[in-house]
Every structure is written in structure tokens, then in C-alpha cells.
Scaffold this motif. Sequence first.
Motif, PDB file in Angstrom:
ATOM      1  N   GLY A  17       0.786  -1.217   0.000  1.00 59.02           N
ATOM      2  CA  GLY A  17       0.000   0.000   0.000  1.00 59.02           C
ATOM      3  C   GLY A  17       0.820   1.270   0.000  1.00 59.02           C
ATOM      4  N   PHE A  18       2.150   1.150  -0.168  1.00 60.77           N
ATOM      5  CA  PHE A  18       2.955   2.367  -0.297  1.00 60.77           C
ATOM      6  C   PHE A  18       2.563   3.074  -1.580  1.00 60.77           C
ATOM      7  N   GLU A  19       2.642   4.399  -1.592  1.00 63.64           N
ATOM      8  CA  GLU A  19       2.371   5.148  -2.824  1.00 63.64           C
ATOM      9  C   GLU A  19       3.517   4.847  -3.789  1.00 63.64           C
ATOM     10  N   GLN A  20       3.179   4.261  -4.938  1.00 66.40           N
ATOM     11  CA  GLN A  20       4.185   3.767  -5.887  1.00 66.40           C
ATOM     12  C   GLN A  20       5.290   4.787  -6.151  1.00 66.40           C
ATOM     13  N   SER A  21       4.915   5.984  -6.552  1.00 66.36           N
ATOM     14  CA  SER A  21       5.920   6.982  -6.933  1.00 66.36           C
ATOM     15  C   SER A  21       6.740   7.466  -5.749  1.00 66.36           C
ATOM     16  N   GLU A  22       6.187   7.379  -4.534  1.00 66.07           N
ATOM     17  CA  GLU A  22       6.902   7.877  -3.362  1.00 66.07           C
ATOM     18  C   GLU A  22       7.938   6.897  -2.837  1.00 66.07           C
ATOM     19  N   LEU A  23       7.890   5.660  -3.291  1.00 67.78           N
ATOM     20  CA  LEU A  23       8.972   4.718  -3.015  1.00 67.78           C
ATOM     21  C   LEU A  23       9.934   4.686  -4.198  1.00 67.78           C
ATOM     22  N   THR A  24       9.406   4.446  -5.395  1.00 67.17           N
ATOM     23  CA  THR A  24      10.292   4.260  -6.547  1.00 67.17           C
ATOM     24  C   THR A  24      10.982   5.555  -6.972  1.00 67.17           C
ATOM     25  N   GLY A  25      10.316   6.697  -6.843  1.00 66.35           N
ATOM     26  CA  GLY A  25      10.928   7.966  -7.240  1.00 66.35           C
ATOM     27  C   GLY A  25      12.168   8.294  -6.426  1.00 66.35           C
ATOM     28  N   PRO A  26      12.044   8.394  -5.074  1.00 66.52           N
ATOM     29  CA  PRO A  26      13.236   8.643  -4.269  1.00 66.52           C
ATOM     30  C   PRO A  26      14.267   7.521  -4.386  1.00 66.52           C
ATOM     31  N   ARG A  27      13.817   6.270  -4.395  1.00 67.34           N
ATOM     32  CA  ARG A  27      14.758   5.143  -4.507  1.00 67.34           C
ATOM     33  C   ARG A  27      15.611   5.280  -5.760  1.00 67.34           C
ATOM     34  N   ASP A  28      14.975   5.528  -6.896  1.00 59.46           N
ATOM     35  CA  ASP A  28      15.714   5.598  -8.154  1.00 59.46           C
ATOM     36  C   ASP A  28      16.613   6.827  -8.210  1.00 59.46           C
ATOM     37  N   ARG A  29      16.127   7.964  -7.734  1.00 61.69           N
ATOM     38  CA  ARG A  29      16.940   9.188  -7.717  1.00 61.69           C
ATOM     39  C   ARG A  29      18.165   9.010  -6.821  1.00 61.69           C
ATOM     40  N   LEU A  30      17.968   8.389  -5.665  1.00 59.12           N
ATOM     41  CA  LEU A  30      19.081   8.192  -4.742  1.00 59.12           C
ATOM     42  C   LEU A  30      20.067   7.164  -5.282  1.00 59.12           C
ATOM     43  N   GLN A 103      16.565   9.470  16.798  1.00 61.20           N
ATOM     44  CA  GLN A 103      17.386   9.765  17.960  1.00 61.20           C
ATOM     45  C   GLN A 103      18.878   9.667  17.665  1.00 61.20           C
ATOM     46  N   SER A 104      19.239   8.926  16.609  1.00 57.79           N
ATOM     47  CA  SER A 104      20.652   8.776  16.239  1.00 57.79           C
ATOM     48  C   SER A 104      21.208  10.043  15.584  1.00 57.79           C
ATOM     49  N   GLY A 105      20.315  10.917  15.136  1.00 59.33           N
ATOM     50  CA  GLY A 105      20.748  12.115  14.425  1.00 59.33           C
ATOM     51  C   GLY A 105      20.894  11.912  12.933  1.00 59.33           C
ATOM     52  N   LYS A 106      20.682  10.684  12.467  1.00 58.27           N
ATOM     53  CA  LYS A 106      20.755  10.408  11.032  1.00 58.27           C
ATOM     54  C   LYS A 106      19.521  10.984  10.342  1.00 58.27           C
ATOM     55  N   PRO A 107      19.648  11.359   9.051  1.00 57.68           N
ATOM     56  CA  PRO A 107      18.485  11.894   8.347  1.00 57.68           C
ATOM     57  C   PRO A 107      17.316  10.903   8.318  1.00 57.68           C
ATOM     58  N   VAL A 108      16.133  11.430   8.624  1.00 57.41           N
ATOM     59  CA  VAL A 108      14.887  10.673   8.550  1.00 57.41           C
ATOM     60  C   VAL A 108      13.961  11.483   7.653  1.00 57.41           C
ATOM     61  N   ALA A 109      13.605  10.909   6.503  1.00 58.83           N
ATOM     62  CA  ALA A 109      12.821  11.618   5.494  1.00 58.83           C
ATOM     63  C   ALA A 109      11.477  10.929   5.310  1.00 58.83           C
ATOM     64  N   PHE A 169      12.415  16.551  -2.414  1.00 56.16           N
ATOM     65  CA  PHE A 169      12.554  15.591  -1.315  1.00 56.16           C
ATOM     66  C   PHE A 169      13.852  14.799  -1.453  1.00 56.16           C
ATOM     67  N   ALA A 170      14.062  14.208  -2.628  1.00 56.54           N
ATOM     68  CA  ALA A 170      15.278  13.418  -2.858  1.00 56.54           C
ATOM     69  C   ALA A 170      16.525  14.291  -2.761  1.00 56.54           C
ATOM     70  N   LYS A 171      16.454  15.512  -3.279  1.00 53.16           N
ATOM     71  CA  LYS A 171      17.598  16.427  -3.193  1.00 53.16           C
ATOM     72  C   LYS A 171      17.914  16.762  -1.740  1.00 53.16           C
ATOM     73  N   ALA A 172      16.897  16.963  -0.913  1.00 48.67           N
ATOM     74  CA  ALA A 172      17.122  17.260   0.504  1.00 48.67           C
ATOM     75  C   ALA A 172      17.790  16.084   1.215  1.00 48.67           C
ATOM     76  N   VAL A 173      17.401  14.861   0.863  1.00 46.12           N
ATOM     77  CA  VAL A 173      18.045  13.675   1.446  1.00 46.12           C
ATOM     78  C   VAL A 173      19.511  13.630   1.021  1.00 46.12           C
ATOM     79  N   GLN A 174      19.766  13.835  -0.269  1.00 44.30           N
ATOM     80  CA  GLN A 174      21.147  13.836  -0.761  1.00 44.30           C
ATOM     81  C   GLN A 174      21.986  14.901  -0.069  1.00 44.30           C
ATOM     82  N   THR A 175      21.438  16.093   0.076  1.00 41.35           N
ATOM     83  CA  THR A 175      22.158  17.183   0.728  1.00 41.35           C
ATOM     84  C   THR A 175      22.465  16.826   2.180  1.00 41.35           C
ATOM     85  N   ALA A 176      21.493  16.251   2.879  1.00 48.71           N
ATOM     86  CA  ALA A 176      21.714  15.862   4.277  1.00 48.71           C
ATOM     87  C   ALA A 176      22.819  14.818   4.366  1.00 48.71           C
TER      88      ALA A 176
END
Length: 185
Positions: A17-30, A103-109, A169-176
Motif C-alpha cells: 500500500g505504499f504510494e508507488q511513486s513515493e517509493l520508486t521515485g526517491p529510490r531511483d533518484r538516490l 534519535q541517532s541524528g541520522k536523516p529521517v525523510a 525531497f530526494a535532493k534534501a536527502v542527498q544534501t543531508a
Amino acid sequence: MTSQTKTQRILIIATDGFEQSELTGPRDRLRNGGFEVIVASPESGTIKGWDQKDWGQAVDVDLTLDEISVSDFDALVLPGGQINPDVLRLNDKAVSLVREFGQSGKPVAAICHAPWLLIDAGLVSGKTVTSWPSVRTDLANAGANVVDQDVAVDGNIITSRNPDDIPAFAKAVQTALQNVAEPVA
């Protein structure tokens, strides 16, 4: 002597039930950005996406939640869709992993409805966040400062509203991740 950076690993937690583009889009960009992206779910095998108005394509699960150690990853990405985060927020292991990442301080998107998981993990109080419109009241009730913009970054918490925001969204993850990259000898 030149230094190399290790390939950073990004964990995506999702279920049916994940939104297709919201998994595959960031996954592929990253992945295209040189990151290793691993998909984890409560169950092994495959998970099926939701593509706007009907079931979408299946995605292979690389690891189950029980096989995850936060120390093995550099960031966490949570795709939305109405079904996916609503099911995951009832899974104690999923919520615990989200909390541990935060809590680890790692990026959570988290995108779209996925900030529900951030609420249940206790990560939004005092944070500036965004989400799908129907989730915003829940975020405000949990103590977040809610904004309506393509991406909100507050410390290690990154949020976006909908599939149209995937590039930002993907760019913000990459920047982090670029900001936390550590050289390896």
C-alpha cells in the motif's frame, strides 16, 4: 594520500500500500546519485504499491525489519500513501526503528502520509514539518510547526507533501547525506 568515502546506505521502510511513486521515485533518484538503497518491510518477499487509484507494481524486499540494525545505515526514507504508514504505525518494530533513526541524528525523510510514523515515534514535537494536508492537524496536535512547502528540513527530519515534491525531497536527502559524509582511509 587521497581519501575515499564509503557508499552511503539508505533504508526505505514500507509495506503493501505504499504510494508507488513515493517509493520508486526517491529510490531511483538516490540510487542514481550513487547511494545504496535497501527496501525493508515486516515480511520478506515483495510488497505491492498503490498507484494513485489502484494497486501498482510489486517491489522486492531486501531485508525484514527484524534484520535491520540502524548502525548499518546512513539515512531512513519513509514513503507515504494512506495504507502504508497507517499499517506501519501499528507495527512496534517499525515505530521503534523510526524512533532509533531519529534519535541517532541520522536523516529521517518522510513524504505525504508517512509523517504519521514520525508522530508515533515521538520525533515531531518542536520540529517544522510538512505533509499531505489531511495529516497536518495530527502533526500540529503532536507539537509540530506545520508549513505548506515542497520540503521542510528541521535538523535531521526531512518532510514533503506529495509526489510532485519528490525532486525536492530526494535532493534534501542527498544534501543531508553529503553534510554527514565521513572520509574513509
